[in-house]
Design a protein around this motif. Sequence first.
Motif, mmCIF file in Angstrom:
data_model
loop_
_atom_site.group_PDB
_atom_site.id
_atom_site.type_symbol
_atom_site.label_atom_id
_atom_site.label_comp_id
_atom_site.label_asym_id
_atom_site.label_seq_id
_atom_site.Cartn_x
_atom_site.Cartn_y
_atom_site.Cartn_z
ATOM 1 N N GLY A 48 10.775 0.937 -3.528
ATOM 2 C CA GLY A 48 11.672 -0.200 -3.694
ATOM 3 C C GLY A 48 12.295 -0.310 -5.071
ATOM 4 N N ASP A 49 11.756 0.432 -6.050
ATOM 5 C CA ASP A 49 12.348 0.411 -7.390
ATOM 6 C C ASP A 49 13.685 1.148 -7.385
ATOM 7 N N THR A 50 14.545 0.759 -8.313
ATOM 8 C CA THR A 50 15.837 1.423 -8.490
ATOM 9 C C THR A 50 15.843 2.153 -9.822
ATOM 10 N N LEU A 51 16.193 3.434 -9.786
ATOM 11 C CA LEU A 51 16.253 4.254 -10.993
ATOM 12 C C LEU A 51 17.702 4.633 -11.269
ATOM 13 N N LEU A 52 18.062 4.578 -12.542
ATOM 14 C CA LEU A 52 19.434 4.851 -12.968
ATOM 15 C C LEU A 52 19.472 6.145 -13.763
ATOM 16 N N LEU A 53 20.349 7.047 -13.379
ATOM 17 C CA LEU A 53 20.535 8.304 -14.096
ATOM 18 C C LEU A 53 21.914 8.322 -14.738
ATOM 19 N N ASP A 54 21.992 8.979 -15.902
ATOM 20 C CA ASP A 54 23.286 9.159 -16.575
ATOM 21 C C ASP A 54 23.992 7.821 -16.785
ATOM 22 N N ASP A 55 23.279 6.883 -17.436
ATOM 23 C CA ASP A 55 23.846 5.561 -17.748
ATOM 24 C C ASP A 55 24.323 4.822 -16.499
ATOM 25 N N GLY A 56 23.596 5.014 -15.399
ATOM 26 C CA GLY A 56 23.919 4.287 -14.178
ATOM 27 C C GLY A 56 24.981 4.924 -13.313
ATOM 28 N N GLN A 57 25.446 6.114 -13.704
ATOM 29 C CA GLN A 57 26.456 6.790 -12.882
ATOM 30 C C GLN A 57 25.876 7.227 -11.543
ATOM 31 N N ILE A 58 24.579 7.540 -11.543
ATOM 32 C CA ILE A 58 23.881 7.922 -10.315
ATOM 33 C C ILE A 58 22.703 6.972 -10.131
ATOM 34 N N VAL A 59 22.546 6.469 -8.915
ATOM 35 C CA VAL A 59 21.505 5.479 -8.632
ATOM 36 C C VAL A 59 20.584 6.007 -7.541
ATOM 37 N N LEU A 60 19.281 5.909 -7.802
ATOM 38 C CA LEU A 60 18.269 6.363 -6.850
ATOM 39 C C LEU A 60 17.382 5.194 -6.436
ATOM 40 N N TRP A 61 17.029 5.164 -5.161
ATOM 41 C CA TRP A 61 16.089 4.173 -4.635
ATOM 42 C C TRP A 61 14.776 4.883 -4.357
ATOM 43 N N VAL A 62 13.689 4.380 -4.929
ATOM 44 C CA VAL A 62 12.391 5.039 -4.771
ATOM 45 C C VAL A 62 11.855 4.782 -3.366
ATOM 46 N N ASP A 63 11.638 5.860 -2.634
ATOM 47 C CA ASP A 63 11.124 5.771 -1.269
ATOM 48 C C ASP A 63 9.596 5.833 -1.250
ATOM 49 N N GLU A 64 9.034 6.781 -2.009
ATOM 50 C CA GLU A 64 7.580 6.889 -2.098
ATOM 51 C C GLU A 64 7.198 7.705 -3.325
ATOM 52 N N VAL A 65 5.959 7.534 -3.754
ATOM 53 C CA VAL A 65 5.420 8.289 -4.880
ATOM 54 C C VAL A 65 4.181 9.030 -4.390
ATOM 55 N N ILE A 66 4.207 10.357 -4.520
ATOM 56 C CA ILE A 66 3.080 11.182 -4.099
ATOM 57 C C ILE A 66 2.705 12.110 -5.248
ATOM 58 N N ASP A 67 1.515 11.912 -5.788
ATOM 59 C CA ASP A 67 1.034 12.710 -6.919
ATOM 60 C C ASP A 67 2.053 12.669 -8.062
ATOM 61 N N TYR A 68 2.612 13.836 -8.420
ATOM 62 C CA TYR A 68 3.547 13.904 -9.544
ATOM 63 C C TYR A 68 4.999 13.699 -9.115
ATOM 64 N N GLU A 69 5.217 13.443 -7.841
ATOM 65 C CA GLU A 69 6.578 13.369 -7.320
ATOM 66 C C GLU A 69 7.021 11.935 -7.057
ATOM 67 N N VAL A 70 8.195 11.592 -7.578
ATOM 68 C CA VAL A 70 8.843 10.328 -7.239
ATOM 69 C C VAL A 70 9.963 10.682 -6.266
ATOM 70 N N ARG A 71 9.741 10.387 -5.000
ATOM 71 C CA ARG A 71 10.681 10.780 -3.955
ATOM 72 C C ARG A 71 11.689 9.658 -3.735
ATOM 73 N N CYS A 72 12.953 10.006 -3.884
ATOM 74 C CA CYS A 72 14.009 8.994 -3.902
ATOM 75 C C CYS A 72 15.081 9.269 -2.855
ATOM 76 N N LYS A 73 15.860 8.230 -2.604
ATOM 77 C CA LYS A 73 17.055 8.342 -1.785
ATOM 78 C C LYS A 73 18.247 7.973 -2.659
ATOM 79 N N VAL A 74 19.292 8.775 -2.598
ATOM 80 C CA VAL A 74 20.479 8.540 -3.422
ATOM 81 C C VAL A 74 21.296 7.402 -2.823
ATOM 82 N N THR A 75 21.534 6.356 -3.615
ATOM 83 C CA THR A 75 22.379 5.250 -3.147
ATOM 84 C C THR A 75 23.771 5.292 -3.775
#
Length: 204
Positions: free
Chosen positions: A121-148
Amino acid sequence: MPRRTKIVATLGPATDDLKMLDEVIAAGVDVVRLNLSHATHEEHAERAERIRNRCRASGRQVGVLVDLQGPKIRIGAFAEGPVVLHEGDHFILDAALPADAGNQERVSVTYKSLPEEVSRGDTLLLDDGQIVLWVDEVIDYEVRCKVTVGGVLSDKKGLNKQGGGLSAPALTDKDKEDIKFAASIEADYLAVSFVRCAEDVNTA
């Protein structure tokens, strides 16, 4: 009608030319910003002195703001160059991936604690917000996201969590040295990046 807004302009190589600097002053700048993410202390000191000299000559008063770099949380590099992310794509931020092994499906991160500090449910911002990711799940070292919000993603772009919440310290060792520099040139303002609480401001 009196102007109630303030104009802030960043000084850099383009404003090292005195004619250009005079034009910026004449245009009504109120505060000039020194971006300490770039250039050296010596270059910034010269720019601060230059703007003050030109202001004295023109009878204007302009403040000097030192903008601290703050912690830089970034993605790693892509093995075969930039990738294009589309809305709806799945993309992984992988804290265990080698720094230069990114591909269309995943990329490394410099902040290895990221999987511990984000959740679904968290939102992650890449490149000063040019790309936005929605966190779907976290497994071990992986933050698995969906591109919004998609776009072109290249090496070492910035990464942040919308609304804050990452525990990286607001002030790095570099920032602390830069604060001393700001005091040495008698800067009028200090901008602190990625503030999490009042204590971060008090510390600065």
